[in-house]
Design a protein around this motif. Structure first.
Motif, PDB file in Angstrom:
ATOM      1  N   HIS A   9       1.458   6.986  -6.812  1.00 43.51           N
ATOM      2  CA  HIS A   9       0.393   7.947  -7.138  1.00 43.51           C
ATOM      3  C   HIS A   9       0.864   9.377  -6.876  1.00 43.51           C
ATOM      4  O   HIS A   9       0.622  10.277  -7.694  1.00 43.51           O
ATOM      5  CB  HIS A   9      -0.850   7.633  -6.309  1.00 43.51           C
ATOM      6  CG  HIS A   9      -1.974   8.599  -6.510  1.00 43.51           C
ATOM      7  ND1 HIS A   9      -2.750   8.619  -7.647  1.00 43.51           N
ATOM      8  CD2 HIS A   9      -2.452   9.598  -5.714  1.00 43.51           C
ATOM      9  CE1 HIS A   9      -3.656   9.576  -7.550  1.00 43.51           C
ATOM     10  NE2 HIS A   9      -3.491  10.186  -6.390  1.00 43.51           N
ATOM     11  N   VAL A  10       1.535   9.593  -5.764  1.00 49.36           N
ATOM     12  CA  VAL A  10       2.010  10.934  -5.406  1.00 49.36           C
ATOM     13  C   VAL A  10       3.021  11.455  -6.425  1.00 49.36           C
ATOM     14  O   VAL A  10       2.973  12.625  -6.833  1.00 49.36           O
ATOM     15  CB  VAL A  10       2.636  10.918  -3.991  1.00 49.36           C
ATOM     16  CG1 VAL A  10       3.398  12.212  -3.715  1.00 49.36           C
ATOM     17  CG2 VAL A  10       1.556  10.715  -2.939  1.00 49.36           C
ATOM     18  N   LEU A  11       3.935  10.582  -6.861  1.00 50.79           N
ATOM     19  CA  LEU A  11       5.004  11.002  -7.767  1.00 50.79           C
ATOM     20  C   LEU A  11       4.645  10.834  -9.237  1.00 50.79           C
ATOM     21  O   LEU A  11       5.359  11.329 -10.113  1.00 50.79           O
ATOM     22  CB  LEU A  11       6.288  10.212  -7.467  1.00 50.79           C
ATOM     23  CG  LEU A  11       6.879  10.381  -6.060  1.00 50.79           C
ATOM     24  CD1 LEU A  11       8.147   9.553  -5.928  1.00 50.79           C
ATOM     25  CD2 LEU A  11       7.151  11.845  -5.744  1.00 50.79           C
ATOM     26  N   ALA A  22       0.823  -1.216   0.000  1.00 51.03           N
ATOM     27  CA  ALA A  22       0.000   0.000   0.000  1.00 51.03           C
ATOM     28  C   ALA A  22       0.859   1.270   0.000  1.00 51.03           C
ATOM     29  O   ALA A  22       0.586   2.203  -0.773  1.00 51.03           O
ATOM     30  CB  ALA A  22      -0.968  -0.012   1.180  1.00 51.03           C
ATOM     31  N   PRO A  23       1.912   1.363   0.842  1.00 52.39           N
ATOM     32  CA  PRO A  23       2.756   2.566   0.794  1.00 52.39           C
ATOM     33  C   PRO A  23       3.425   2.799  -0.555  1.00 52.39           C
ATOM     34  O   PRO A  23       3.550   3.938  -0.994  1.00 52.39           O
ATOM     35  CB  PRO A  23       3.792   2.307   1.894  1.00 52.39           C
ATOM     36  CG  PRO A  23       3.113   1.400   2.854  1.00 52.39           C
ATOM     37  CD  PRO A  23       2.260   0.511   2.009  1.00 52.39           C
ATOM     38  N   VAL A  24       3.850   1.726  -1.230  1.00 56.47           N
ATOM     39  CA  VAL A  24       4.482   1.880  -2.543  1.00 56.47           C
ATOM     40  C   VAL A  24       3.474   2.358  -3.570  1.00 56.47           C
ATOM     41  O   VAL A  24       3.769   3.238  -4.397  1.00 56.47           O
ATOM     42  CB  VAL A  24       5.137   0.556  -2.984  1.00 56.47           C
ATOM     43  CG1 VAL A  24       5.510   0.600  -4.469  1.00 56.47           C
ATOM     44  CG2 VAL A  24       6.384   0.287  -2.151  1.00 56.47           C
ATOM     45  N   LEU A  48       6.027   2.202  -9.774  1.00 58.11           N
ATOM     46  CA  LEU A  48       7.006   1.593  -8.880  1.00 58.11           C
ATOM     47  C   LEU A  48       6.687   0.126  -8.618  1.00 58.11           C
ATOM     48  O   LEU A  48       7.151  -0.448  -7.623  1.00 58.11           O
ATOM     49  CB  LEU A  48       7.051   2.366  -7.550  1.00 58.11           C
ATOM     50  CG  LEU A  48       7.488   3.833  -7.653  1.00 58.11           C
ATOM     51  CD1 LEU A  48       7.283   4.539  -6.323  1.00 58.11           C
ATOM     52  CD2 LEU A  48       8.948   3.928  -8.092  1.00 58.11           C
ATOM     53  N   SER A  49       5.920  -0.481  -9.511  1.00 57.67           N
ATOM     54  CA  SER A  49       5.495  -1.865  -9.301  1.00 57.67           C
ATOM     55  C   SER A  49       6.685  -2.818  -9.236  1.00 57.67           C
ATOM     56  O   SER A  49       6.600  -3.886  -8.609  1.00 57.67           O
ATOM     57  CB  SER A  49       4.527  -2.305 -10.399  1.00 57.67           C
ATOM     58  OG  SER A  49       5.124  -2.175 -11.692  1.00 57.67           O
TER      59      SER A  49
END
Length: 242
Positions: free
Chosen positions: A227-229, A220-222, A233-234
C-alpha cells in the motif's frame, strides 16, 4: 564541509555487501570508514563530530558514504538529528522478500551460534523468526515512514533485491544515478563479475512448515508495504508450486 554524501540503510541479508563491493570499484565512490560504521544505531556516545570526521571534507565529484543495515530501524528522533546534520544526504534501502530475508538471517545466526543447520531445531528457527530483532528488520513500511518523516521522499531510493539478483547492471546503474555518479563506469565489467554472489550464507531450502509460519508472520507487513509503495507484492506471500 565534512560528512557523507550517501547512506545505505538496509535491509540486512539483502545484498548490501554486494553493493559495497561493487560501489567500492567505482572511481568516484569512497567508503573512508569501510562498509558499516554503526554510529547511529550503536556508537552515538562518540559524538557526531567523530562520525563526520570519518568521511573528511567533501570533495567535488567524489561521493563518500557507508552502508549500515541496522540504520533502517533507528528511531525517528535520531533520523531527524541526522537530517539536521546532512539535509541533502542521498539514501537507499534495499527490500527483500521478508520471508526469504528472515530465513537467510536465521541460517547465518545458526553459524554464529556455532551450530550446524541440522543441529538447530524447528523450534529454534521459529523463536528466531518471532524475535523482536528479526521482525523489526523486516518491518519495511514502518522504516520507510520514519525516514520519510525527516527526509524528502526523493532522497530515499527504494530498490528490490530481486532486481539486484536478476538485473544487476541495471540495478547498479540506478543506484549510481541516485548517489550522483556515472554508472557507465561498469561498462567494462563482465556480466559474470556482476552476477557473482558476495557473502552468501549456507544454502538450504526453507521447510514448508517454517515457510507457512513466516508467511503468516509477514502477511500484514507485506500488505502494508504494498500500500505504501503502490505495488503488488502478493508474490512474496505465495506458497511455492510443487
Amino acid at each position: 564541509m565534512k560528512g557523507p554524501d550517501f547512506l545505505g540503510i538496509g535491509a540486512q541479508k539483502s545484498g548490501t555487501t554486494w553493493i559495497y563491493e561493487n560501489l567500492s570499484l567505482h572511481p568516484k565512490v569512497s567508503f573512508p570508514a569501510g562498509k558499516e560504521v554503526h554510529f547511529w544505531d550503536a556508537g552515538r556516545d562518540r559524538g557526531v563530530d567523530w562520525w563526520m570526521d570519518q568521511f573528511g571534507p567533501r570533495q567535488p565529484g567524489i561521493r563518500k558514504g557507508e552502508i549500515t543495515p541496522a540504520y533502517s530501524f533507528i528511531a525517528t528522533d535520531v533520523i531527524r538529528e541526522l537530517h539536521g546534520l546532512c539535509p541533502d544526504l542521498r539514501l537507499f534501502y534495499v527490500l527483500r522478500n521478508p520471508v526469504e530475508r528472515a530465513w537467510s538471517a536465521a541460517r547465518m545466526a545458526v553459524l554464529r551460534a556455532e551450530m550446524t543447520l541440522e543441529e538447530a531445531s524447528e523450534q529454534w528457527f521459529l523463536d528466531h523468526f518471532r524475535s523482536a530483532g528479526s521482525r523489526r528488520r523486516g518491518a519495511y513500511a514502518e522504516a520507510i515512514g520514519r525516514w520519510r518523516s525527516a527526509f524528502p521522499a526523493e532522497q530515499l531510493l527504494i530498490v528490490f533485491f530481486d532486481d539486484l539478483r536478476e538485473r544487476p547492471r541495471e540495478f547498479l546503474s540506478r543506484l549510481c544515478d541516485h548517489i550522483g555518479v556515472d554508472g557507465r563506469a561498469y561498462d567494462a565489467t563482465s556480466d559474470e563479475a556482476l552476477q557473482r554472489a558476495v557473502f552468501r550464507g549456507p544454502e538450504a531450502p526453507l521447510p514448508p512448515r517454517l515457510r507457512r509460519d513466516l508467511i503468516n508472520l509477514y502477511r500484514a507487513p507485506v500488505e502494508e508495504l504494498g500500500h505504501v509503495l503502490g505495488v503488488d507484492l502478493s508474490h512474496w506471500l505465495a506458497e511455492p508450486v510443487t
